[in-house]
Design a protein around this motif. Structure first.
Motif, PDB file in Angstrom:
ATOM      1  N   LYS A  34      -6.762  11.875   8.930  1.00 52.59           N
ATOM      2  CA  LYS A  34      -6.745  10.616   8.182  1.00 52.59           C
ATOM      3  C   LYS A  34      -5.317  10.075   8.115  1.00 52.59           C
ATOM      4  N   PRO A  35      -5.173   8.755   8.062  1.00 49.44           N
ATOM      5  CA  PRO A  35      -3.818   8.201   7.969  1.00 49.44           C
ATOM      6  C   PRO A  35      -3.128   8.635   6.680  1.00 49.44           C
ATOM      7  N   LYS A  36      -1.839   8.902   6.782  1.00 42.91           N
ATOM      8  CA  LYS A  36      -1.066   9.329   5.610  1.00 42.91           C
ATOM      9  C   LYS A  36      -0.817   8.175   4.654  1.00 42.91           C
ATOM     10  N   LEU A  37      -0.688   6.973   5.197  1.00 46.25           N
ATOM     11  CA  LEU A  37      -0.422   5.794   4.375  1.00 46.25           C
ATOM     12  C   LEU A  37      -1.498   4.748   4.614  1.00 46.25           C
ATOM     13  N   GLY A  38      -1.932   4.120   3.536  1.00 42.03           N
ATOM     14  CA  GLY A  38      -2.900   3.041   3.645  1.00 42.03           C
ATOM     15  C   GLY A  38      -2.195   1.724   3.949  1.00 42.03           C
ATOM     16  N   PRO A  39      -2.960   0.672   4.229  1.00 38.39           N
ATOM     17  CA  PRO A  39      -2.365  -0.621   4.560  1.00 38.39           C
ATOM     18  C   PRO A  39      -1.450  -1.157   3.457  1.00 38.39           C
ATOM     19  N   ARG A  40      -1.854  -0.992   2.204  1.00 40.30           N
ATOM     20  CA  ARG A  40      -1.034  -1.471   1.087  1.00 40.30           C
ATOM     21  C   ARG A  40       0.268  -0.680   0.991  1.00 40.30           C
ATOM     22  N   GLN A  41       0.191   0.629   1.199  1.00 42.46           N
ATOM     23  CA  GLN A  41       1.393   1.464   1.155  1.00 42.46           C
ATOM     24  C   GLN A  41       2.348   1.108   2.297  1.00 42.46           C
ATOM     25  N   ILE A  42       1.806   0.817   3.467  1.00 43.63           N
ATOM     26  CA  ILE A  42       2.648   0.419   4.600  1.00 43.63           C
ATOM     27  C   ILE A  42       3.365  -0.890   4.265  1.00 43.63           C
ATOM     28  N   GLN A  43       2.644  -1.812   3.656  1.00 48.65           N
ATOM     29  CA  GLN A  43       3.240  -3.087   3.271  1.00 48.65           C
ATOM     30  C   GLN A  43       4.362  -2.871   2.252  1.00 48.65           C
ATOM     31  N   LEU A  44       4.111  -2.016   1.256  1.00 47.05           N
ATOM     32  CA  LEU A  44       5.143  -1.726   0.253  1.00 47.05           C
ATOM     33  C   LEU A  44       6.355  -1.046   0.879  1.00 47.05           C
ATOM     34  N   ALA A  45       6.097  -0.111   1.796  1.00 44.97           N
ATOM     35  CA  ALA A  45       7.199   0.576   2.467  1.00 44.97           C
ATOM     36  C   ALA A  45       8.026  -0.423   3.271  1.00 44.97           C
ATOM     37  N   ARG A  46       7.381  -1.355   3.933  1.00 50.22           N
ATOM     38  CA  ARG A  46       8.084  -2.383   4.701  1.00 50.22           C
ATOM     39  C   ARG A  46       8.949  -3.245   3.778  1.00 50.22           C
ATOM     40  N   GLU A  47       8.366  -3.634   2.622  1.00 43.42           N
ATOM     41  CA  GLU A  47       9.118  -4.457   1.669  1.00 43.42           C
ATOM     42  C   GLU A  47      10.321  -3.691   1.118  1.00 43.42           C
ATOM     43  N   MET A  48      10.128  -2.408   0.826  1.00 43.49           N
ATOM     44  CA  MET A  48      11.232  -1.591   0.320  1.00 43.49           C
ATOM     45  C   MET A  48      12.327  -1.462   1.379  1.00 43.49           C
ATOM     46  N   TYR A  49      11.927  -1.249   2.621  1.00 41.99           N
ATOM     47  CA  TYR A  49      12.880  -1.093   3.712  1.00 41.99           C
ATOM     48  C   TYR A  49      13.645  -2.395   3.957  1.00 41.99           C
ATOM     49  N   ASP A  50      12.923  -3.519   3.980  1.00 43.10           N
ATOM     50  CA  ASP A  50      13.544  -4.818   4.244  1.00 43.10           C
ATOM     51  C   ASP A  50      14.489  -5.254   3.121  1.00 43.10           C
ATOM     52  N   SER A  51      14.228  -4.789   1.891  1.00 43.56           N
ATOM     53  CA  SER A  51      15.093  -5.181   0.772  1.00 43.56           C
ATOM     54  C   SER A  51      16.493  -4.582   0.907  1.00 43.56           C
ATOM     55  N   GLY A  52      16.585  -3.448   1.598  1.00 42.33           N
ATOM     56  CA  GLY A  52      17.881  -2.806   1.760  1.00 42.33           C
ATOM     57  C   GLY A  52      18.311  -1.978   0.559  1.00 42.33           C
ATOM     58  N   ASP A  53      17.485  -1.936  -0.474  1.00 37.46           N
ATOM     59  CA  ASP A  53      17.822  -1.177  -1.679  1.00 37.46           C
ATOM     60  C   ASP A  53      17.458   0.299  -1.571  1.00 37.46           C
ATOM     61  N   TYR A  54      16.638   0.652  -0.592  1.00 36.19           N
ATOM     62  CA  TYR A  54      16.131   2.024  -0.462  1.00 36.19           C
ATOM     63  C   TYR A  54      16.438   2.563   0.928  1.00 36.19           C
ATOM     64  N   THR A  55      16.751   3.852   0.979  1.00 43.80           N
ATOM     65  CA  THR A  55      16.896   4.513   2.274  1.00 43.80           C
ATOM     66  C   THR A  55      15.510   4.951   2.739  1.00 43.80           C
ATOM     67  N   VAL A  56      15.401   5.271   4.010  1.00 45.94           N
ATOM     68  CA  VAL A  56      14.119   5.735   4.542  1.00 45.94           C
ATOM     69  C   VAL A  56      13.712   7.028   3.845  1.00 45.94           C
ATOM     70  N   GLN A  57      14.689   7.886   3.542  1.00 49.49           N
ATOM     71  CA  GLN A  57      14.381   9.135   2.837  1.00 49.49           C
ATOM     72  C   GLN A  57      13.816   8.861   1.443  1.00 49.49           C
ATOM     73  N   GLN A  58      14.376   7.884   0.740  1.00 49.35           N
ATOM     74  CA  GLN A  58      13.865   7.541  -0.589  1.00 49.35           C
ATOM     75  C   GLN A  58      12.439   6.989  -0.509  1.00 49.35           C
ATOM     76  N   ILE A  59      12.174   6.181   0.508  1.00 47.79           N
ATOM     77  CA  ILE A  59      10.819   5.639   0.694  1.00 47.79           C
ATOM     78  C   ILE A  59       9.856   6.773   1.006  1.00 47.79           C
ATOM     79  N   ALA A  60      10.263   7.687   1.880  1.00 51.79           N
ATOM     80  CA  ALA A  60       9.420   8.829   2.238  1.00 51.79           C
ATOM     81  C   ALA A  60       9.123   9.689   1.010  1.00 51.79           C
ATOM     82  N   ASP A  61      10.130   9.938   0.193  1.00 53.97           N
ATOM     83  CA  ASP A  61       9.931  10.731  -1.027  1.00 53.97           C
ATOM     84  C   ASP A  61       8.979  10.030  -1.983  1.00 53.97           C
ATOM     85  N   GLU A  62       9.096   8.725  -2.074  1.00 52.36           N
ATOM     86  CA  GLU A  62       8.233   7.949  -2.976  1.00 52.36           C
ATOM     87  C   GLU A  62       6.754   8.073  -2.594  1.00 52.36           C
TER      88      GLU A  62
END
Length: 86
Positions: A34-62
């Motif tokens: 099964k996918p690890k992330l759902g469509p909504r989670q992927i969208q949130l991860a993209r928004e977090m990444y694009d904002s520049g406020d979070y590192t990829v590691q922080q997003i992964a931990d979240e």
């Protein structure tokens, strides 16, 4: 052997599809991971990444996944973002 039965009856039964058989799964084969992330989670991860406020590691931990999983989903979402931008 029983009277009235031939040696070929079991073989013929299998060839004709007679006998116990499990019906196929609806919609074809199912399985796989099964996918690890759902469509909504992927969208949130993209928004977090694009904002520049979070590192990829922080997003992964979240989301409780690994960094490669985040990168994999960001790479899949990237062509959609590029197509939307003129």
């Amino acid at each position: 052997m029983r009277p009235g039965c031939s040696r070929d009856e079991p073989v013929l039964g299998r060839l004709l599809g007679v006998g116990p058989r499990r019906p196929p799964a609806p919609g074809g084969r199912t399985g796989g991971q099964k996918p690890k992330l759902g469509p909504r989670q992927i969208q949130l991860a993209r928004e977090m990444y694009d904002s520049g406020d979070y590192t990829v590691q922080q997003i992964a931990d979240e989301f409780g996944v690994t960094r490669p999983t985040i990168y994999r989903h960001l790479d899949k979402a990237l062509p959609q973002q590029a197509a939307d931008t003129p």
